[in-house]
Design an enzyme around this catalytic site. Structure first.
Site, PDB file in Angstrom:
ATOM      1  N   HIS A   1       0.569  -0.643  -0.020  1.00  0.00           N
ATOM      2  CA  HIS A   1      -0.405  -0.173   0.418  1.00  0.00           C
ATOM      3  C   HIS A   1       0.770   1.291  -0.135  1.00  0.00           C
ATOM      4  CE1 HIS A   1      -3.201  -2.580   1.579  1.00  0.00           C
ATOM      5  NE2 HIS A   1      -4.005  -1.896   0.880  1.00  0.00           N
ATOM      6  N   GLY A   2       2.369   1.178   0.322  1.00  0.00           N
ATOM      7  CA  GLY A   2       2.744   2.448  -0.106  1.00  0.00           C
ATOM      8  C   GLY A   2       4.083   2.783   1.642  1.00  0.00           C
TER       9      GLY A   2
END
Lengths: 479, 299
Positions: A326-327
């Site tokens: 996700h990041g």
């Protein structure tokens, strides 16, 4: 190009008309049009990054053909690893380079050594996490001989870049989507009408629910130190609905748009906030990513075959990797870790597959026990989302401390009545439609056309009114 | 396909008919407003000799009617609280488009905040939304990315959630408009005021280029329309910041039309004449207005 932009409102009818009226007799031309339109759709954001998609697509197309010709296992393995290395290489460079450099520098400074960081000003190409996983699934499936490699490069380019799901999923499998490009698509009224309905519901989720929740969630999260515990809790709840409305809304618009062109994409969200335990939640949240990790990471790692220790290890690996996907921030890793922790008791008690059906099946209301389980799961999810939303770990920690303080029992200082009413009605409709593919799939379907159309117009009016002030980007574009 | 397109077309037509309902609310929204100055500007109903532009300093620190009677000209105040120079430029542009051009303009500066790139002073979209029934205003909102292009044709895209409340807006005690558009502070602030002698150095790096362009645009508009432009530094309950003053002088390349309050006047060190650090009480505003009229009379 964003779905919630005027550009898309012009783009979609043009492609639709060309697709069904101009090139409808020739499958090859139809697919070529889809490739061209998808590149325009992507290039609208930044045409320079089109080269990445084209390169990844051509590479995997060629590797697919080589894998078919090659019988020697070592050579086949080499082809597979070339694809994995190049695709993940792009992803790691664009998404994680600065994160690794920063952490490397911090690790050195911990030991008293100071080094000058050499980070780059890197733009994250939109959708890179999504199309990389999609194209990788093709190579892996071909390598495992689960899928015949395609000879048709146009179909393959269209599969990788199919515009409805290019930038934020659902992450489609080649086994499901690619064969649909080989067959002539027929127009069906019911399918197209259903697509329109799903698009409409997606827009409501995004514009009315997510964007409004975002306004207050941002206000509270960005200034969390000055808010009371009860307000912080409200902020976390708003973010919980924001992320669901935003991401599942995008998926609904993507799936609905695909149906207008005769394609069927897989369901990506199945009413996750009605889950009775965290295992059920993960079977219902971002399904295309969860199943991707299950099939291409969890099972190759040994899955559930090697006893409880291996099961636990593999579960933690996929949750941590999913968080990191996700990041490039430790907050996402902790979010993944927290979900793995939630999952652990179910895994140890072998109850991770106990809630496979829809909650309160054939009933209007859930039982008290079901309701309690849903609340508990929802509460745990809200806590995890705090990490997902926070700027860094200390922010998340202070936010949680703020919630669990005495001021939790005071009246929240931020309480937008209109939004709470909207969320309430939204939950009711989602509950009624929880057996369906999406909430309003069959709502009022047997009622006279006038009633149905009134309902759809009400949704459009709500979307228009709430979209008139600002347009917000979809959250998952940054992933 | 034929059935689908017919249904779509019918749906669209019915929607357009229903869309007409939105115009009832769009048109009513402007009537609910207390401050109708901008709407009057768009309607072209002004015929003034002097226009005052600014933020709250402009709105509070000068009494337009008093100035008018002292210099024998028609003066109107179009200052908006919290408005940045970008918004002031928009007000001037709009005024000149729809109304007879004034002879002079008084531009109230926000001292070191005038060109600073922060959110203290804003483009007052909230003043534009209620009057978006005017295509000119709606186009401005589209241009600045606050409305979609579709709002040109569809009413529901031109309406906000708040527009459905039909109750008239009431001003708070510090937003009472006088006949000439000023909003003087007539009440007292409960907070204790302390004269600020500390001057922070002015940093050009903090400036926003867009705001500098807006200032130049205001100069250009005045020059093209032969309007005399005066820049006003109104009193603060603090030492005067010469850093910004010097910078500003360089930007406008002339000192002639810059009006700086009398920094040696002991009244401006007396807290009884102030509402807060940046804003005068009506008693202080009266004195400062006379100071301006004296300057204009002598120039």
């Amino acid at each position: 190009m964003f779905f919630n932009s005027i550009d898309f409102a012009v783009f979609l009818p043009i492609v639709f008309i060309l697709y069904w009226f101009v090139v409808h007799k020739n499958l090859k031309l139809q697919n070529t049009l889809l490739v061209f339109s998808s590149y325009v759709f992507y290039g609208w954001w930044d045409w320079r990054f089109l080269s990445l998609i084209v390169f990844s697509s051509v590479l995997d197309y060629v590797i697919g053909l080589q894998l078919k010709k090659e019988a020697r296992p070592t050579k086949r393995k080499l082809y597979l690893w070339t694809s994995i290395f190049v695709n993940l290489g792009f992803l790691v460079f664009f998404k994680y380079f600065n994160f690794f450099v920063d952490n490397f520098v911090e690790a050195f400074s911990f030991f008293g050594r100071k080094i000058k960081p050499n980070t780059l000003d890197i733009i994250l190409p939109v959708g890179i996490s999504f199309y990389t996983f999609q194209t990788l699934s093709y190579t892996i499936d071909v390598y495992k001989r689960k899928l015949e490699p395609t000879q048709d490069i146009i179909s393959f380019l269209a599969f990788v870049s199919f515009f409805p799901q290019l930038v934020a999923g659902p992450i489609e499998r080649a086994t499901n989507l690619l064969p649909q490009f080989y067959k002539k698509r027929e127009f069906h009224y019911s399918k197209a009408a259903d697509g329109c309905r799903q698009i409409l519901w997606g827009f409501l989720k995004k514009v009315v629910i997510a964007d409004n929740c975002a306004e207050f969630a941002n206000q509270i999260f960005n200034n969390s130190v000055s808010h009371t515990g009860s307000t912080l809790l409200i902020g976390a709840l708003f973010f919980t609905f924001q992320i669901y409305g935003d991401f599942s809304g995008y998926s609904d618009i993507a799936i609905g748009t695909s149906r207008l062109f005769g394609f069927d994409l897989k369901q990506n969200f199945a009413f996750p906030y009605f889950s009775r335990d965290i295992a059920e939640f993960w079977r219902r949240w971002h399904i295309s990513l969860s199943t991707w990790f299950r099939d291409y990471l969890y099972i190759p790692l040994g899955g559930s075959r090697g006893g409880i220790r291996m099961k636990v290890r593999n579960t933690f690996i996929i949750f941590l990797v999913s968080g990191f996907w996700h990041g490039a921030n430790w907050t996402f890793v902790v979010w993944g870790f927290l979900n793995a922790l939630y999952f652990l008791p179910l895994l140890l008690a072998k109850k991770n597959r106990s809630n496979l059906n829809v909650v309160a099946l054939n009933k209007t209301f859930p039982s008290v026990i079901e309701l309690f389980k849903m609340w508990l799961t929802f509460g745990l999810t809200v806590i995890a989302w705090i990490f997902f939303r926070s700027e860094n770990l200390s922010h998340a920690w202070s936010y949680l401390n703020g919630i669990f303080s005495q001021s939790l029992f005071s009246l929240p200082t931020v309480r937008p009545t209109y939004l709470l009413i909207l969320i309430f009605f939204f939950i009711i409709i989602e509950w009624i439609g929880r057996h369906q593919y999406y909430a309003i799939e069959v709502v009022l379907i047997r009622k006279p056309r006038a009633v149905k159309w009134f309902f759809y117009m009400l949704i459009i009016v709500l979307v228009f009114i709430f979209s008139s002030e600002t347009q917000k980007e979809f959250i998952y574009f940054q992933f | 396909m034929k059935q689908f397109l017919i249904s779509l077309f019918l749906f669209f037509i019915i929607f357009l008919i229903i869309d007409k309902v939105s115009w009832y609310f769009i048109n009513r929204t402007a009537d609910k407003e207390y401050d109708k100055r901008l709407e009057t500007v768009v309607q072209g109903n002004f015929e003034k000799d002097i226009i005052i532009l600014g933020s709250s300093r402009g709105a509070n620190n000068i009494l337009a009617c008093q100035l008018g009677s002292e210099i024998g000209l028609e003066v109107y105040n179009l200052s908006y609280k919290g408005a940045s120079i970008l918004f002031q430029e928009f007000i001037l542009k709009t005024y000149l488009k729809f109304n007879k051009k004034p002879k002079k303009i008084l531009l109230f500066l926000d001292h070191k905040f005038t060109l600073k790139s922060d959110e203290t002073l804003k483009y007052r979209y909230d003043r534009l939304f209620p009057i978006s029934k005017y295509n000119y205003i709606n186009d401005q909102l589209i241009e600045r990315g606050k409305r979609s292009y579709g709002s040109k044709f569809i009413g529901f895209l031109r309406i906000n959630r708040k527009d459905f409340f039909l109750k008239k807006k009431e001003p708070n005690k510090n937003q009472i408009l006088t006949n000439c558009g000023s909003m003087p502070h007539t009440s007292r602030n409960n907070k204790t005021l302390k004269y600020n002698e500390v001057i922070t150095p002015y940093n050009i790096a903090d400036e926003q280029q867009e705001k500098i362009r807006a200032l130049k645009k205001i100069q250009m508009l005045c020059k093209d329309n032969s309007i005399e432009l005066f820049y006003v530094f109104s009193p603060s309950f603090s030492s005067f910041n010469f850093g910004f003053y010097k910078r500003f002088k360089n930007l406008v390349s002339s000192e002639k039309n810059i009006i700086v309050y009398d920094t040696l006047n002991p009244i401006y060190k007396n807290k009884d004449y102030f509402y807060d650090v940046s804003h005068l009480h009506i008693q202080g505003a009266k004195i400062f207005t006379t100071e301006i009229s004296t300057f204009m009379y002598s120039n």
